[in-house]
Design a protein around this motif. Sequence first.
Motif, PDB file in Angstrom:
ATOM      1  N   GLU A  86       0.832  -1.206   0.000  1.00 43.74           N
ATOM      2  CA  GLU A  86       0.000   0.000   0.000  1.00 43.74           C
ATOM      3  C   GLU A  86       0.868   1.258   0.000  1.00 43.74           C
ATOM      4  N   TYR A  87       1.903   1.262   0.830  1.00 42.79           N
ATOM      5  CA  TYR A  87       2.809   2.401   0.895  1.00 42.79           C
ATOM      6  C   TYR A  87       3.495   2.622  -0.457  1.00 42.79           C
ATOM      7  N   LEU A  88       4.005   1.545  -1.044  1.00 40.68           N
ATOM      8  CA  LEU A  88       4.717   1.663  -2.318  1.00 40.68           C
ATOM      9  C   LEU A  88       3.788   2.148  -3.433  1.00 40.68           C
ATOM     10  N   GLU A  89       2.562   1.672  -3.431  1.00 40.29           N
ATOM     11  CA  GLU A  89       1.611   2.113  -4.458  1.00 40.29           C
ATOM     12  C   GLU A  89       1.360   3.611  -4.341  1.00 40.29           C
ATOM     13  N   LYS A  90       1.271   4.120  -3.115  1.00 39.89           N
ATOM     14  CA  LYS A  90       1.071   5.555  -2.916  1.00 39.89           C
ATOM     15  C   LYS A  90       2.301   6.351  -3.378  1.00 39.89           C
ATOM     16  N   GLN A  91       3.478   5.789  -3.149  1.00 42.18           N
ATOM     17  CA  GLN A  91       4.702   6.490  -3.498  1.00 42.18           C
ATOM     18  C   GLN A  91       4.949   6.541  -5.009  1.00 42.18           C
ATOM     19  N   PHE A  92       4.491   5.524  -5.719  1.00 42.42           N
ATOM     20  CA  PHE A  92       4.832   5.419  -7.138  1.00 42.42           C
ATOM     21  C   PHE A  92       3.613   5.493  -8.044  1.00 42.42           C
ATOM     22  N   GLU A  93       2.607   6.235  -7.644  1.00 41.28           N
ATOM     23  CA  GLU A  93       1.425   6.419  -8.486  1.00 41.28           C
ATOM     24  C   GLU A  93       1.755   7.307  -9.661  1.00 41.28           C
TER      25      GLU A  93
END
Length: 93
Positions: A86-93
Amino acid sequence: MADVDAFYRKIKLRLIESGEWDRMKATIGPKLNESGWLDDIKHKGVDRAHEMDQLSFQTLFEEMSTAGHVGLPLVVRREVQALIREYLEKQFE
């Protein structure tokens, strides 16, 4: 492999700097305690330290890290993975 290690370090640094690392620990910590995982690792560490002829922090740390990863409850492992994803998806949207 060096690229993967560098990427891992960058992500971990971002997690720490953003405070997300502490939030994840606060979410997962109680679940590890409830599952008995924390007590199990502590007891294994104490037992292993008493067995060692010459106490070696590095050896003990490595052995307990391995035991901790292997013994991590599947439910908790999946939750940690979901939080990181979830964190990575937010960072690399």
